[in-house]
Design a protein around this motif. Structure first.
Motif, short mmCIF file in Angstrom:
data_model
loop_
_atom_site.label_atom_id
_atom_site.label_comp_id
_atom_site.label_asym_id
_atom_site.label_seq_id
_atom_site.Cartn_x
_atom_site.Cartn_y
_atom_site.Cartn_z
N ASN A 58 0.79 -1.23 0.00
CA ASN A 58 0.00 0.00 0.00
C ASN A 58 0.82 1.28 0.00
OD1 ASN A 58 -2.73 -0.37 -0.37
ND2 ASN A 58 -2.92 -1.34 1.65
N LYS A 59 2.00 1.21 -0.62
CA LYS A 59 2.79 2.43 -0.75
C LYS A 59 2.19 3.29 -1.86
CE LYS A 59 7.35 1.51 -0.91
NZ LYS A 59 8.45 0.80 -1.61
N PRO A 60 2.12 4.61 -1.68
CA PRO A 60 1.75 5.45 -2.82
C PRO A 60 2.80 5.29 -3.91
CG PRO A 60 2.55 6.81 -1.00
CD PRO A 60 2.47 5.39 -0.48
N ALA A 61 2.37 5.43 -5.16
CA ALA A 61 3.27 5.17 -6.28
C ALA A 61 3.25 6.30 -7.30
CB ALA A 61 2.89 3.85 -6.95
N ILE A 62 4.35 6.37 -8.05
CA ILE A 62 4.48 7.30 -9.18
C ILE A 62 4.65 6.47 -10.44
CG2 ILE A 62 5.89 9.12 -10.23
CD1 ILE A 62 6.81 9.98 -7.58
N PHE A 63 3.90 6.77 -11.47
CA PHE A 63 4.08 6.09 -12.76
C PHE A 63 4.73 7.06 -13.74
CE2 PHE A 63 3.24 4.32 -16.85
CZ PHE A 63 3.26 2.94 -16.65
N LEU A 64 5.81 6.62 -14.38
CA LEU A 64 6.48 7.45 -15.38
C LEU A 64 6.30 6.83 -16.76
CD1 LEU A 64 8.58 7.39 -12.63
CD2 LEU A 64 9.37 9.37 -13.94
N GLU A 65 5.51 7.48 -17.58
CA GLU A 65 5.26 7.04 -18.96
C GLU A 65 6.30 7.70 -19.86
OE1 GLU A 65 1.37 8.25 -21.07
OE2 GLU A 65 3.04 9.30 -22.03
N GLY A 66 7.18 6.88 -20.44
CA GLY A 66 8.28 7.43 -21.24
C GLY A 66 8.11 7.23 -22.73
N GLN A 67 8.50 8.21 -23.45
CA GLN A 67 8.70 8.13 -24.91
C GLN A 67 7.53 7.49 -25.65
OE1 GLN A 67 12.78 7.12 -25.72
NE2 GLN A 67 12.45 7.29 -27.92
N ILE A 68 6.33 7.99 -25.36
CA ILE A 68 5.18 7.56 -26.15
C ILE A 68 5.32 8.11 -27.57
CG2 ILE A 68 3.54 9.46 -25.71
CD1 ILE A 68 1.50 7.15 -24.96
N ASP A 104 6.64 3.72 -4.29
CA ASP A 104 7.05 2.87 -5.42
C ASP A 104 7.11 3.72 -6.69
OD1 ASP A 104 7.48 0.30 -4.39
OD2 ASP A 104 5.32 -0.08 -4.32
N PHE A 105 8.10 3.43 -7.51
CA PHE A 105 8.26 4.13 -8.79
C PHE A 105 8.08 3.10 -9.91
CE2 PHE A 105 10.30 8.04 -7.15
CZ PHE A 105 10.67 7.62 -5.89
N TYR A 106 7.19 3.38 -10.83
CA TYR A 106 7.02 2.53 -12.01
C TYR A 106 7.53 3.29 -13.23
CZ TYR A 106 3.91 -0.41 -9.22
OH TYR A 106 3.39 -1.23 -8.26
N PHE A 107 8.60 2.79 -13.81
CA PHE A 107 9.17 3.43 -15.00
C PHE A 107 8.81 2.61 -16.24
CE2 PHE A 107 12.02 4.83 -11.62
CZ PHE A 107 12.40 6.12 -11.98
N LEU A 108 8.19 3.25 -17.21
CA LEU A 108 7.98 2.65 -18.53
C LEU A 108 8.82 3.49 -19.50
CD1 LEU A 108 6.64 1.05 -20.78
CD2 LEU A 108 4.58 2.41 -20.47
N PRO A 109 10.06 3.08 -19.77
CA PRO A 109 10.97 3.95 -20.53
C PRO A 109 10.54 4.18 -21.98
CG PRO A 109 12.21 2.29 -19.32
CD PRO A 109 10.77 1.89 -19.23
N VAL A 110 9.99 3.15 -22.64
CA VAL A 110 9.62 3.29 -24.06
C VAL A 110 8.21 2.74 -24.25
CG1 VAL A 110 10.25 2.81 -26.45
CG2 VAL A 110 12.06 2.98 -24.72
#
Ligand code: PAY
Ligand code: ZN
Length: 310
Positions: A58-68, A104-110
């Protein structure tokens, strides 16, 4: 056993090498990472994200949407460096350790791998996906294809345009699978950063109208803190404000969708370096400085959501 890959943080890497580097991170830092398959692209490439953070529920999270957008190469390069900064900082820097325990960090680089590969093989200035053709033209603008004010002003209905919104909302498998993943797994996502280049901006909803949303004040305050943190690193002055005010009206974009449809309060569209001198073709010696200034802003956002959503 992991084979050393060809990835170089200070260069622009192939899609294969980016994925190999994500795998490498998960091999090396298995207790701090999870590799996540978000979906499969139109041309059958696997699309990967990586979760970064220490164990916890239950940690708050950040989503990073990369290079759409395919040609915005600085985006994935900046994000890969940021993953490294977090992982190397855990246990060595108090501020980073504490944040990774809390967030939590969610990285979606591409997010658009077919487009990215096309910019490396065929046309460096390609922006869209590679679906189609429709009327002889390939690709949909994946940042006009989201199911929020789809097809309103600020998108094109011409399949040959760079801002073609597509035949229907989520017609693209890339936006469809990403949005599904966010809805199904993203209950704790409190910040959604859609990272683009170029223009040096940190923008909040809305894109589809110049009217401001109910959370504008909080969103813009945090945007202001993010750009101050950026300025302190290498002196760059990013603009902040709503997407429609700061850049232009754009409908069907992911930041509006994340805020309005997914209920993620701190949704932003961010434009990294530069202001146009090199534009999309940013020299590789700017990768590290871009990564450093973006990281300062990312920490500010993470600290904020850790407090607000504790
Ligand atoms: O990211 O939602 C956003 C703002 C709108 C961007 C868009 O058109 O999708 C802005 C452009 C982008 O990053 O794609 C800006 C760049 C310089 C461009 O292609 O015009
Ligand atoms: Zn873009």
């Amino acid at each position: 056993t992991s084979i050393p890959n060809e990835f170089d943080f200070d260069q622009y890497n192939s899609y294969e090498d980016i994925n190999a580097q994500l795998q490498d991170f998960t091999d090396k830092y298995s207790s701090l990472t999870t590799l996540i398959k978000i979906g499969v692209s139109h041309e059958s490439r696997d699309i990967y994200a990586i979760r970064v953070g220490s164990a916890g529920t239950n940690k708050p999270a950040i989503f990073l949407e990369g290079q759409i957008h395919a040609r915005e190469w600085i985006v994935s390069a900046t994000l890969l460096y940021n993953i490294k900064f977090l992982l190397e900082g855990y246990g060595t820097e108090d501020r980073i350790t504490k944040l990774m325990d809390e967030v939590d960090f969610y990285f979606l680089p591409v997010a658009n791998p077919d487009g990215y590969v096309y910019t490396r093989t065929t046309n460096r200035m390609w922006r869209k996906t590679r679906s189609g053709p429709i009327d002889g033209c390939y690709g949909v603008d994946p940042n006009r294809n989201w199911n929020d004010h789809f097809g309103d002003p600020g998108a094109s209905n011409n399949p040959c345009s760079d801002t073609y919104h597509g035949p229907s909302a989520f017609s693209e498998v890339e936006t469809k699978s990403l949005s599904n993943w966010v809805l199904e797994n993203g209950k704790n996502i409190k910040a959604y950063l859609a990272v683009h280049s170029y223009s040096e901006m940190w923008m909040s909803p809305y894109g589809w109208t110049r009217d401001l949303p109910p959370d504008y004040e909080d969103q813009n305050d945090l945007g202001g803190k993010a750009v101050s943190a950026i300025r302190e690193v290498h002196g760059l002055n990013f603009k902040h404000g709503s997407i429609a005010d700061v850049i232009y009206v754009t409908s069907g974009n992911s930041a509006d969708w994340a805020y309005t449809e997914a209920g993620i309060k701190y949704a932003y569209a961010i434009e990294l370096r530069d202001k146009g001198r090199y534009g999309f073709v940013l020299p590789p010696d700017q990768i590290k400085p871009s990564a450093e200034e973006f990281f300062a802003a990312l920490l500010v956002v993470a600290e904020h959501i850790a407090i607000e959503f504790y």
